[in-house]
Design a protein around this motif. Structure first.
Motif, PDB file in Angstrom:
ATOM      1  N   GLU A  55      87.757  62.821 -14.926  1.00 18.26           N
ATOM      2  CA  GLU A  55      87.512  63.385 -13.932  1.00 18.26           C
ATOM      3  C   GLU A  55      88.063  62.579 -12.605  1.00 18.26           C
ATOM      4  N   TYR A  58      87.081  59.522 -10.352  1.00 16.32           N
ATOM      5  CA  TYR A  58      85.709  59.194 -10.521  1.00 16.32           C
ATOM      6  C   TYR A  58      85.499  58.278 -11.965  1.00 16.32           C
ATOM      7  N   ASP A  59      86.525  58.828 -12.818  1.00 16.86           N
ATOM      8  CA  ASP A  59      86.318  58.342 -14.385  1.00 16.86           C
ATOM      9  C   ASP A  59      87.851  57.617 -14.444  1.00 16.86           C
ATOM     10  N   ASP A 101      81.297  57.952 -14.334  1.00 12.15           N
ATOM     11  CA  ASP A 101      80.023  57.980 -13.417  1.00 12.15           C
ATOM     12  C   ASP A 101      79.176  58.540 -14.190  1.00 12.15           C
ATOM     13  N   TRP A 103      78.327  61.709 -13.232  1.00 13.94           N
ATOM     14  CA  TRP A 103      78.501  63.134 -13.221  1.00 13.94           C
ATOM     15  C   TRP A 103      79.731  63.686 -13.726  1.00 13.94           C
ATOM     16  N   VAL A 104      79.789  64.893 -14.458  1.00 15.66           N
ATOM     17  CA  VAL A 104      81.236  65.392 -14.975  1.00 15.66           C
ATOM     18  C   VAL A 104      81.919  64.444 -15.782  1.00 15.66           C
TER      19      VAL A 104
END
Ligand SMILES: [Ca+2]
Length: 114
Positions: A55, A58-59, A101, A103-104
């Motif tokens: 992602e 975020y990742d 994180d 999410w997703v």
């Protein structure tokens, strides 16, 4: 390492494939995977990625040019990367950390080292 048991200490000879947790299925939430690669003194390390998809923004997979995250960061990878040029250390140690994180999640990554 995380609850999924990712990460570890890698040594010579060359190895892999090394993957994100659950690969080729999606990795989980709040992953925190740390890999150390150590090869004989005088050698360097080359990482070659078969795939990379996280992602974006975020990742992350952070790659450090030494034995810990105190070393210089060679590269911080995120997003869908179809062609990653081989990542090369300047010495015989490398440290990697993958974080996600809450999410997703996506498929993650697979690489080999020589
Ligand atoms: Ca995420």
């Amino acid at each position: 390492t995380s609850g999924t048991g990712c990460g570890g200490d890698l040594t010579a000879p060359s190895g892999g494939p090394v993957t994100s947790p659950n690969y080729p299925s999606n990795y989980g939430r709040k992953e925190n995977c740390e890999w150390s690669i150590t090869v004989p003194e005088g050698s360097i390390i080359i990482l070659t990625f078969d795939s990379f998809d996280t992602e974006r923004n975020y990742d992350f997979l952070s790659i450090y040019d030494g034995a810990s995250d105190n070393a210089a960061e060679i590269k911080r990878l995120t997003g869908d990367q179809s062609q990653i040029i081989p990542i090369i250390s300047t010495s015989n140690t490398m440290f990697l950390r993958f974080t996600s994180d809450l999410w997703v999640s996506r498929q993650g990554f697979q690489f080999n080292y020589t």
